[in-house]
Structures are given as structure tokens and as C-alpha cells.
Motif scaffolding. Structure first.
Motif, PDB file in Angstrom:
ATOM      1  N   HIS A  42       0.875  -1.167   0.000  1.00  0.00           N
ATOM      2  CA  HIS A  42       0.000   0.000   0.000  1.00  0.00           C
ATOM      3  C   HIS A  42       0.910   1.214   0.000  1.00  0.00           C
ATOM      4  N   GLU A  90      -3.827   1.318  -3.341  1.00  0.00           N
ATOM      5  CA  GLU A  90      -3.244   0.100  -3.878  1.00  0.00           C
ATOM      6  C   GLU A  90      -3.907  -0.232  -5.201  1.00  0.00           C
ATOM      7  N   HIS A  97      -7.928  -9.612  -1.424  1.00  0.00           N
ATOM      8  CA  HIS A  97      -7.581  -9.845  -0.028  1.00  0.00           C
ATOM      9  C   HIS A  97      -8.344  -8.910   0.890  1.00  0.00           C
ATOM     10  N   HIS A  99      -8.175  -6.737   4.722  1.00  0.00           N
ATOM     11  CA  HIS A  99      -7.160  -6.053   5.518  1.00  0.00           C
ATOM     12  C   HIS A  99      -7.420  -6.209   7.002  1.00  0.00           C
TER      13      HIS A  99
END
Ligand SMILES: [Zn+2]
Ligand SMILES: [Zn+2]
Length: 156
Positions: A42, A90, A97, A99
């Protein structure tokens, strides 16, 4: 999606986006896109700008901000606010995914949960067309947890 293929795909998508809006296809914009898609972390705009300069691109911070805005609109970049003030970004492709965010130290960890993902992907909401979803899980990371127990033990 293999790395090279995804880079080529996003480039094509960005070209289509710029052409549809009659925006200029400047080399800076593509260099920024390329940089973002070679970064797996990120990032915030400042650090992206620094990385561009380090790589020998003479781009202004305004160009980086402007390009990020376009990429957000084109849905090629995603913006996150992980609890801090600084917006983090990102790439969108290859980012299936979730976080995990530590509320103590702010560390962000990425996890994959295919079951959860397929559940969310098939979930339909009334009178709403989902483009994407993003899931943040807040908690305390193992390092901070260890620290907490240590502090407690020392006080005893
Ligand atoms: Zn932590
Ligand atoms: Zn992420």
C-alpha cells in the motif's frame, strides 16, 4: 492473472478510459500506472511521488495526484483509509484480499479468505449494483498483544 498480463490489461483499460474522456495519454500517466502495478505494498501519494523521482521520472506531485484521481475513477486503483489520516492506495488487480488493521500500531496485514470472498461476491443487495467491496477487520496485532501482556506483567 500473471504479473505481465495484468500490467498489459490495466494499461489497455487506462487507454480506453482516457480515450472515452478525451484525455491526453501522457507518458507520465502511464509511468505512474506502471509504477503502481509493480508495487505490491500500500502506498500514499507522497511516497509514490518520491519513488517516481528516484526512478528518474520528472513528475510533479500535482501530476501524481491528478493521475491517482483518474485511476480511482477508472477503478484501477483503490483508496483506503486505514484509521489514520493519510490515505493509502493500492492497485485493484490481483488484490483479492482483506485487511487486518491493528488499532494500536496501525499495521495493516493482508489476508486471503476464499470462502468469505465467494460469499461476498455472490451476495446481492436490493436495488443496488455492487461494483466491489472492501473489508477491514480491526483488532490488535500479535506484537502489540505481546507488548500488552509484558507491560501488565511488569506492573505486577
Ligand atoms: Zn499492532
Ligand atoms: Zn491491500
Amino acid at each position: 492473472m500473471p504479473e505481465e498480463k495484468s500490467k498489459e490489461t490495466v494499461k489497455q483499460l487506462f487507454i480506453q478510459f482516457l480515450e472515452a474522456r478525451k484525455l491526453r495519454k501522457t507518458p507520465e500517466r502511464f509511468a505512474i500506472l506502471e509504477k503502481i502495478y509493480t508495487t505490491t505494498q500500500h502506498f500514499d501519494v507522497e511516497s509514490l511521488h518520491e519513488a517516481m523521482i528516484e526512478n528518474g521520472y520528472r513528475v510533479s506531485k500535482a501530476t501524481v495526484y491528478n493521475t491517482i484521481d483518474l485511476l480511482l475513477e477508472a477503478n484501477l486503483v483503490r483508496k483506503h483509509q486505514f484509521g489514520g489520516n493519510l490515505a493509502q492506495y493500492e492497485r485493484v488487480y490481483n488484490t483479492n484480499h482483506h485487511h487486518l488493521i491493528c488499532v494500536k500500531c496501525g499495521k495493516v496485514r493482508e489476508v486471503k479468505d476464499l470462502d468469505l470472498m465467494s460469499t461476498l461476491n455472490t451476495r446481492k443487495f436490493n436495488k443496488f449494483t455492487t461494483s466491489y467491496y472492501t473489508l477491514y477487520v480491526y483488532g490488535v496485532c500479535s506484537r502489540c498483544n505481546r507488548k500488552k501482556t509484558k507491560d501488565k506483567n511488569e506492573k505486577k
